[in-house]
Design an enzyme around this catalytic site. Structure first.
Site, PDB file in Angstrom:
ATOM      1  N   SER A  34       0.776  -0.919  -0.513  1.00 18.94           N
ATOM      2  CA  SER A  34       0.319   0.022   0.387  1.00 18.94           C
ATOM      3  C   SER A  34       1.203   1.301  -0.119  1.00 18.94           C
ATOM      4  O   SER A  34       2.122   1.541   0.281  1.00 18.94           O
ATOM      5  CB  SER A  34      -0.680   0.141   1.111  1.00 18.94           C
ATOM      6  OG  SER A  34      -1.394   1.317   1.740  1.00 18.94           O
ATOM      7  N   TYR A  47      -1.858  -1.141  10.521  1.00 20.17           N
ATOM      8  CA  TYR A  47      -2.085  -1.331   9.133  1.00 20.17           C
ATOM      9  C   TYR A  47      -0.109  -0.770   8.341  1.00 20.17           C
ATOM     10  O   TYR A  47       0.328  -1.168   7.428  1.00 20.17           O
ATOM     11  CB  TYR A  47      -3.058  -1.027   7.981  1.00 20.17           C
ATOM     12  CG  TYR A  47      -3.470  -0.390   6.925  1.00 20.17           C
ATOM     13  CD1 TYR A  47      -4.164  -2.082   6.957  1.00 20.17           C
ATOM     14  CD2 TYR A  47      -3.050   0.478   6.388  1.00 20.17           C
ATOM     15  CE1 TYR A  47      -4.374  -2.421   5.385  1.00 20.17           C
ATOM     16  CE2 TYR A  47      -2.981   0.542   4.426  1.00 20.17           C
ATOM     17  CZ  TYR A  47      -3.804  -0.907   3.936  1.00 20.17           C
ATOM     18  OH  TYR A  47      -3.470  -1.090   2.725  1.00 20.17           O
TER      19      TYR A  47
END
Length: 152
Positions: A34, A47
């Site tokens: 990401s 995350y």
């Protein structure tokens, strides 16, 4: 759960598939990290840590597999227009009493200078490049598909 889904799973699938790739003398590992693996965002510590871990793990695999015909790379998407993201845009629109389009541009524009989500096709194209026979020398990269998010 966030670490298991986003990092441990990458380790386990690699551990299971690399012996097969070695046997076949060919393989392409394309992990999805990401933009959060490249830059941090507040309130996303687990995350962000997991996605940073995916990039570090992928770079390590690239080094460990450098003498083989197996490559390892990451794609790092920014905002991608998916049903989950569309729901976030609708929720912002409802909460602020603005249109879906305004909410989308507002949320995406906070991070992505293009002010436009990437498409799933763009992510697939990045993966296809990294999976191609012709990507032999492309190893250990974290390829942003992020509308210039990390360029800032």
């Amino acid at each position: 759960a966030i670490m298991a889904l986003n990092l441990s799973s990458v380790f386990h699938i690699s551990k299971a598939s690399i012996p097969i790739m070695r046997q076949q003398q060919f393989g392409r590992i394309v992990n999805i990290s990401s933009v959060h693996g490249l830059v941090a965002s507040a309130n996303k510590s687990a995350y962000d840590a997991a996605k940073h871990g995916v990039i570090g793990f992928t770079k390590t695999l690239a080094l460990e597999l450098a003498d083989t015909n197996i490559t390892a790379n990451c794609v790092c998407p920014g905002w991608v227009l998916t049903p989950l993201v569309e729901a976030q845009f609708r929720a912002r629109a409802e909460a602020k009493g603005i249109s879906y389009e305004q909410a989308s541009e507002e949320m995406v524009g906070e991070k992505m200078p293009t002010r436009k989500c990437a498409s799933a096709d763009e992510i697939a194209a990045a993966c296809a490049y990294l999976a191609a026979d012709t990507s032999y020398s492309t190893r250990g990269i974290a390829l942003p598909v992020d509308g210039a998010w990390v360029a800032q």
